[in-house]
Design an enzyme around this catalytic site. Structure first.
Site, mmCIF file in Angstrom:
data_model
loop_
_atom_site.group_PDB
_atom_site.id
_atom_site.type_symbol
_atom_site.label_atom_id
_atom_site.label_comp_id
_atom_site.label_asym_id
_atom_site.label_seq_id
_atom_site.Cartn_x
_atom_site.Cartn_y
_atom_site.Cartn_z
ATOM 1 N N ALA A 272 3.324 5.386 -8.510
ATOM 2 C CA ALA A 272 2.671 4.487 -7.175
ATOM 3 C C ALA A 272 2.690 4.469 -5.993
ATOM 4 O O ALA A 272 4.242 4.390 -5.315
ATOM 5 C CB ALA A 272 1.203 3.478 -7.606
ATOM 6 N N LYS A 273 2.140 4.990 -5.409
ATOM 7 C CA LYS A 273 2.270 4.620 -3.437
ATOM 8 C C LYS A 273 0.788 4.410 -2.987
ATOM 9 O O LYS A 273 -0.063 4.626 -3.429
ATOM 10 C CB LYS A 273 3.052 6.324 -2.821
ATOM 11 C CG LYS A 273 3.550 5.757 -1.700
ATOM 12 C CD LYS A 273 4.871 5.535 -2.634
ATOM 13 C CE LYS A 273 6.105 5.487 -0.746
ATOM 14 N NZ LYS A 273 7.797 4.323 -1.052
#
Ligand code: NAD
Length: 436
Positions: A119-120
């Site tokens: 994720a980011k």
């Protein structure tokens, strides 16, 4: 080397960087698929993010007015475990950049075999333009707005560009207040007193140092005879330079930050530079007075120095088709994310330069984030020696797996790392099946 230092000191300037990074990552992903015999449907799944959230984050400014910033959280994949990835505060953050970085996190976690997806997150903001209280309000509001998709078993953020343990503490406190219970496992990179891990701050630099030494061993080179240049003297560059010099005996001959850098073919006096930076926190290398023992270098000159190992540890897109031919180092270890673009990668491969790719070389940070999460879940904390040992073991094993695959398939290390990661993610999706 007589160049003047570079200005202005801005990290990245182009909005297009995000889409460029995404297309590079997708092209590399497609290449990995061509080498694998995975179901074609898996490619469509892995090419896209699982979930993308865009939020409009309002804050009241200190002068009473209201500003609204755009924030993102992208979950690329949860196939192998909870999503994991940092949060950055920067003016050029956009959805494509966050998508690319989330995809790279999935691959990074898979290549070092952590039980995580990728994720980011980020907010498009210049934090230098905010007061401390405004930054805290922004962090807390953003945390509350993305909280519905987070959780210790769903998605666990961490620090990234312009975010630090203090920001992680605000984030953790916000979630804990809303949930009505202490939730240290919601985020990593926290201060030690709030469930952070020993060894987290140095982790990425230490992991990059281990990857460098593993590469040297495979090539039969003695670390003590190596001249190393490091672009980027921030968190990653600082620790990796220190560890390579102090623990492995390498000669650090050049370091730089956004203002430019210093070079001495016989080795820099890092301790003198570090004393100066410790004495004047926040200052740039350009303001250091060298007493004539070192020459100034620009960042472009540093990349082209006659050294044995070049470690870009600053920002993306530093090695491109424009300068790849000028690089003299036979070994590049990517401390930064995405420092080599797609065209440059092909040129370096053609020239026989050994490139240790970012998804392997800078995985130390997420490895120790994982160790922090494990400690938080069991409320039992380890000494720094135990953390370092575990980090070392994970990095060494991952390097060996990537190296053996590259030897077996006769491919470069980046292709091997992507192949290994995509294989692992693909197998996890296949094993789970497609719900419902
Ligand atoms: P940082 O902000 O602490 O340091 C960045 C350094 O790069 C600073 O010295 C800065 O002056 C320099 N820099 C910025 N722009 C530059 C330019 N145009 N030319 C040359 N130097 C420039 O950041 P960091 O945490 O050390 O991260 C560095 C890189 O490593 C980033 O690509 C980041 O995504 C990646 N990374 C960091 C971690 C981590 O745990 N910190 C983990 C994995 C990957």
């Amino acid at each position: 080397m007589t160049s003047t230092f570079e200005a202005p000191y801005s990290i990245r300037t182009s909005k297009a960087a995000g889409s460029g990074m995404l297309s590079t990552a997708l092209t590399q992903l497609d290449e990995a698929f061509q080498r694998l015999t995975l179901d074609e449907g898996l490619r469509s799944i892995i090419r896209q993010s699982e979930r993308e959230l865009t939020v409009a984050v309002p804050i009241r400014r200190d002068d009473g007015t209201v500003s609204v910033f755009t924030g993102f959280r992208v979950q690329h994949s949860s196939a192998r475990g909870p999503c994991k990835g940092g949060i950055r505060f920067h003016p050029v953050v956009d959805l494509d950049e966050v998508r690319a970085l989330a995809l790279l996190m999935t691959l990074k976690c898979a290549v070092v075999n952590l039980p995580y997806g990728g994720a980011k997150g980020g907010i498009s903001v210049d934090p230098a333009g905010l007061s401390e209280y405004e930054l805290e309000r922004l962090t807390r509001r953003y945390a509350a707005m993305i909280m519905p998709i987070l959780g210790g078993k769903r998605d666990i953020p961490a620090p990234d560009v312009n975010t630090n343990p203090r920001v992680m503490a605000w984030f953790m406190d916000t979630v804990s207040m809303i949930e009505g219970q202490l939730s240290p496992e919601i985020i990593t990179g926290k201060p030690l007193e709030l469930g952070g891990s020993q060894g987290r701050v140095e982790a990425t630099g230490r992991g990059t140092a281990v990857a460098t030494v593993e590469m040297l061993r495979r090539l039969g080179r003695d670390p003590k005879e190596m001249r190393v240049a490091v672009q980027g003297y921030g968190n990653v560059g600082f620790y990796l330079a220190e560890i390579l010099e102090r623990e492995y005996g390498c000669h650090i001959v050049a370091v730089s930050d956004v203002s430019g850098g210093w070079y001495n073919p016989n080795g820099l006096s890092l301790s003198a530079i570090n004393d100066y930076l410790a004495h004047y926190p926040g200052s740039f290398l350009s303001s250091y007075a060298s007493n004539g023992h070192m020459d100034r270098v620009s960042n472009q000159e540093l990349l082209a120095l006659d050294v044995d190992v070049l470690i870009p540890a600053a920002i993306e897109n530093q090695i491109t088709a424009l300068n790849a031919e000028q690089i003299q180092s036979g070994i590049i270890v990517e401390g930064a994310n995405g420092p080599t673009n797609f065209e440059a990668d092909a040129i370096l491969r053609e020239r026989g330069v050994h490139v240790v790719p970012d998804i392997l070389a800078n995985a130390g940070g997420v490895i120790v984030s994982y160790l922090e999460w494990v400690q938080d879940l069991q409320w039992f904390f380890w000494e720094v020696g135990e953390v370092r040992l575990r980090l070392h073991d994970v990095m060494q094993r991952a390097f060996e797996e990537v190296w053996s695959l590259s030897e077996r398939e006769q491919i470069d290390l980046r292709s091997a790392a992507y192949m290994l990661a995509v294989q692992r993610v693909g197998e996890a999706i296949e094993a789970r099946g497609i719900f419902p």
